[in-house]
Design a protein around this motif. Structure first.
Motif, mmCIF file in Angstrom:
data_model
loop_
_atom_site.group_PDB
_atom_site.id
_atom_site.type_symbol
_atom_site.label_atom_id
_atom_site.label_comp_id
_atom_site.label_asym_id
_atom_site.label_seq_id
_atom_site.Cartn_x
_atom_site.Cartn_y
_atom_site.Cartn_z
ATOM 1 N N GLN A 197 0.799 -1.226 0.000
ATOM 2 C CA GLN A 197 0.000 0.000 0.000
ATOM 3 C C GLN A 197 0.829 1.272 0.000
ATOM 4 N N LYS A 198 2.119 1.146 -0.172
ATOM 5 C CA LYS A 198 2.983 2.322 -0.180
ATOM 6 C C LYS A 198 3.578 2.490 -1.584
ATOM 7 N N CYS A 199 4.858 2.245 -1.766
ATOM 8 C CA CYS A 199 5.498 2.575 -3.043
ATOM 9 C C CYS A 199 5.094 1.657 -4.196
ATOM 10 N N LEU A 200 4.471 0.521 -3.909
ATOM 11 C CA LEU A 200 4.020 -0.359 -4.986
ATOM 12 C C LEU A 200 2.661 0.057 -5.543
ATOM 13 N N SER A 201 1.959 0.960 -4.852
ATOM 14 C CA SER A 201 0.658 1.478 -5.320
ATOM 15 C C SER A 201 -0.363 0.370 -5.562
ATOM 16 N N VAL A 202 -0.447 -0.527 -4.600
ATOM 17 C CA VAL A 202 -1.414 -1.622 -4.596
ATOM 18 C C VAL A 202 -2.210 -1.490 -3.298
ATOM 19 N N PRO A 203 -3.492 -1.851 -3.267
ATOM 20 C CA PRO A 203 -4.216 -1.755 -1.993
ATOM 21 C C PRO A 203 -3.565 -2.591 -0.896
ATOM 22 N N ALA A 204 -3.766 -2.206 0.350
ATOM 23 C CA ALA A 204 -3.319 -3.022 1.469
ATOM 24 C C ALA A 204 -4.052 -4.357 1.417
ATOM 25 N N GLY A 205 -3.352 -5.423 1.760
ATOM 26 C CA GLY A 205 -4.003 -6.737 1.748
ATOM 27 C C GLY A 205 -3.046 -7.870 1.471
ATOM 28 N N MET A 206 -1.797 -7.546 1.131
ATOM 29 C CA MET A 206 -0.766 -8.565 0.961
ATOM 30 C C MET A 206 0.560 -8.009 1.438
ATOM 31 N N ALA A 207 1.416 -8.904 1.905
ATOM 32 C CA ALA A 207 2.746 -8.510 2.363
ATOM 33 C C ALA A 207 3.778 -9.398 1.685
ATOM 34 N N PRO A 208 4.431 -8.916 0.632
ATOM 35 C CA PRO A 208 5.467 -9.731 -0.009
ATOM 36 C C PRO A 208 6.660 -9.896 0.915
ATOM 37 N N ILE A 209 7.167 -11.118 0.999
ATOM 38 C CA ILE A 209 8.336 -11.397 1.826
ATOM 39 C C ILE A 209 9.337 -12.223 1.028
ATOM 40 N N THR A 210 10.560 -12.230 1.501
ATOM 41 C CA THR A 210 11.568 -13.155 0.982
ATOM 42 C C THR A 210 12.473 -13.555 2.130
ATOM 43 N N TYR A 211 13.002 -14.765 2.065
ATOM 44 C CA TYR A 211 13.978 -15.210 3.068
ATOM 45 C C TYR A 211 14.884 -16.254 2.435
ATOM 46 N N ASN A 212 16.083 -16.372 3.008
ATOM 47 C CA ASN A 212 17.106 -17.222 2.406
ATOM 48 C C ASN A 212 17.196 -18.585 3.080
ATOM 49 N N ASP A 213 18.187 -19.367 2.658
ATOM 50 C CA ASP A 213 18.342 -20.727 3.191
ATOM 51 C C ASP A 213 18.707 -20.728 4.675
ATOM 52 N N ARG A 214 19.396 -19.682 5.139
ATOM 53 C CA ARG A 214 19.742 -19.606 6.559
ATOM 54 C C ARG A 214 18.471 -19.526 7.402
ATOM 55 N N ALA A 215 17.543 -18.701 6.961
ATOM 56 C CA ALA A 215 16.268 -18.585 7.682
ATOM 57 C C ALA A 215 15.453 -19.860 7.530
ATOM 58 N N GLU A 216 15.445 -20.416 6.321
ATOM 59 C CA GLU A 216 14.630 -21.616 6.089
ATOM 60 C C GLU A 216 15.111 -22.800 6.919
ATOM 61 N N SER A 217 16.404 -22.880 7.149
ATOM 62 C CA SER A 217 16.917 -24.010 7.933
ATOM 63 C C SER A 217 16.332 -24.000 9.344
ATOM 64 N N LYS A 218 16.115 -22.794 9.897
ATOM 65 C CA LYS A 218 15.500 -22.734 11.219
ATOM 66 C C LYS A 218 14.038 -23.142 11.152
ATOM 67 N N LEU A 219 13.357 -22.745 10.083
ATOM 68 C CA LEU A 219 11.961 -23.154 9.905
ATOM 69 C C LEU A 219 11.839 -24.668 9.844
ATOM 70 N N LEU A 220 12.702 -25.280 9.061
ATOM 71 C CA LEU A 220 12.622 -26.730 8.870
ATOM 72 C C LEU A 220 12.936 -27.478 10.158
ATOM 73 N N LYS A 221 13.848 -26.927 10.954
ATOM 74 C CA LYS A 221 14.162 -27.537 12.253
ATOM 75 C C LYS A 221 12.929 -27.504 13.145
ATOM 76 N N ARG A 222 12.237 -26.376 13.168
ATOM 77 C CA ARG A 222 11.042 -26.268 13.995
ATOM 78 C C ARG A 222 9.905 -27.129 13.450
ATOM 79 N N LYS A 223 9.869 -27.290 12.134
ATOM 80 C CA LYS A 223 8.830 -28.118 11.523
ATOM 81 C C LYS A 223 8.978 -29.568 11.949
ATOM 82 N N LYS A 224 10.226 -30.039 12.021
ATOM 83 C CA LYS A 224 10.477 -31.417 12.467
ATOM 84 C C LYS A 224 10.005 -31.616 13.900
#
Length: 419
Positions: A197-224
């Motif tokens: 809803q700011k510089c992308l000029s799209v209505p509020a309602g989504m939040a684009p994110i990105t994360y790398n393998d370092r972050a994903e490794s913690k996710l996968l550990k918690r998933k197990k």
């Protein structure tokens, strides 16, 4: 007779730090027919959106997709998924949204360490790096562009220090993505949250994110661990480390956005159309060119504000290019000025919060709202309103100063293709 009239919202010139005016091409995209979320045509759009988000964030990360919800949903999804109870989290605070990162981290059970600067200034990166070395956090969460103060935090070297010390770096780029270049890989950011809803000029309602393998490794550990909790034969000794949210569980959401197409939730179809179109238009303009356009209009706005004799708030060396903060003159009521701008000129600017409530106005030059027409219209209307309320500003100077700034830029050959 139905007492409710047809919906007919007023046409506004929105010059706040968000939301902003939505590009008509995005609105058109939202009117297209609904597709089922597992329709191959729709999953193709999902794949295209992920590909474009990688370009927007300037990353080769495998994971780049939107969270359904406003920008805060993206912040909460990343922090909820990455912070385990007892984790030490460092949050540098230089405005309102640093406090939000603290609150969410505490709700995740983190041991939160803060460092604070007075509002209107930012940290030297070396000071943050020194605090990281001193405290040894497992995660550092910080705001890139603080709309409450109109300041932008330099990130030089912070990601590198986090890598060396084994900490994850999570950056709130809600206010900057699409208006300032976000160099995720070059800056060594482990996870980034953007806003629509700011510089992308799209209505509020989504939040684009990105994360790398370092972050994903913690996710996968918690998933197990979570899988172990559902199996009585496995130990439950570490149940406190499981991800508590289902909706914001990135370990499930990334499967939804993978070829596995885990049926996690029903996708917000029209919002995905909007996000895809907004990011497409951003990439079509070009990331460096788009950043230059925001600076181009910022310079003209600032020139006009200063020609009126008004003072900017905050340290100019760290000014956020897409938000300009103005000290409210003592002789006027800031809210009365805002009301007249809205009622008589159809222009909305923002006030502020916390210690700055009633002290400053905030004008956003973001995305589709960031245009020559809007800047000149806002300056002329603000000048007329201030004169109406007895504030002695030099009549006619603001718009002339902005026009001069535009002309000077044109002489130097840096006029953006999109005005």
């Amino acid at each position: 007779m139905n007492k409710y009239r047809d919906l007919a919202p007023s046409l506004r010139t929105i010059m706040t730090p968000g939301p902003v005016e939505v590009d008509p091409r995005v609105l058109r995209a939202m009117s297209f027919p609904i597709l089922g979320q597992f329709d191959p045509e729709f999953t193709h759009l999902m794949n295209e959106t992920m590909e474009m988000l990688r370009q927007l964030f300037q990353t080769n990360n495998r994971r780049a997709y939107p969270i359904d919800g406003s920008s805060r949903s993206g912040i909460e999804a990343l922090l909820t998924s990455l912070i385990e109870p007892g984790d030490r989290v460092l949050v540098p605070i230089y405005g309102r949204f640093g406090h939000l990162l603290v609150e969410i981290s505490e709700r995740c059970g983190a041991e939160v360490i803060t460092m604070e600067r007075e509002w209107g200034a930012v940290f030297e990166p070396a000071d943050i790096i020194g605090r990281i070395r001193e405290t040894g956090p497992s995660l550092v969460a910080m705001v890139h562009g603080e709309t409450s103060t109109g300041c932008m935090q330099p990130l030089d070297g912070i990601g590198k220090a986090c890598r060396e010390l084994g900490a994850l770096l999570v950056v709130d780029a809600v206010a900057t993505v699409g208006g300032v270049e976000i160099k995720t890989d070059e800056w060594m950011l482990d996870a980034v949250i953007g806003g629509t809803q700011k510089c992308l000029s799209v209505p509020a309602g989504m939040a684009p994110i990105t994360y790398n393998d370092r972050a994903e490794s913690k996710l996968l550990k918690r998933k197990k661990i979570e899988r172990g909790l559902r199996d009585p034969a496995l130990s439950t000794a570490m149940d406190s480390t499981a991800i508590r949210s289902n909706y914001f569980d990135l370990s499930q959401l990334q499967d939804y956005w993978s070829p596995a197409r885990l049926n996690h939730h029903t996708e917000a179809t029209s919002m995905l159309y909007a996000l895809r179109e907004g990011v497409r238009l951003t990439l079509e303009e070009g990331l460096p060119e788009r950043a230059a356009r925001h600076k181009y209009h910022e310079r003209a706005l600032v020139a006009g504000i200063q020609a009126m004799g008004l003072s900017l708030y905050g340290d100019p060396s760290c000014k956020l290019p897409v938000v300009t903060c103005i000290l409210i003159p003592e002789e006027v009521d800031g809210e009365e000025v805002r009301s007249m701008l809205l009622d008589d000129f159809g222009i909305e600017i923002a006030s502020s919060f916390g210690p700055l409530k009633g002290q400053i106005w905030r004008i956003g030059t973001m995305g589709f709202s960031c245009s020559k027409k809007n800047v000149l219209h806002t300056l002329g209307a603000l000048e007329a309103t201030l004169l109406r309320y007895g504030c002695k500003v030099p009549a006619g100077e603001a718009v002339q100063a902005a026009l001069e700034a535009y002309a000077l830029t044109a002489v130097n050959g840096a006029v953006p293709a999109v005005n």
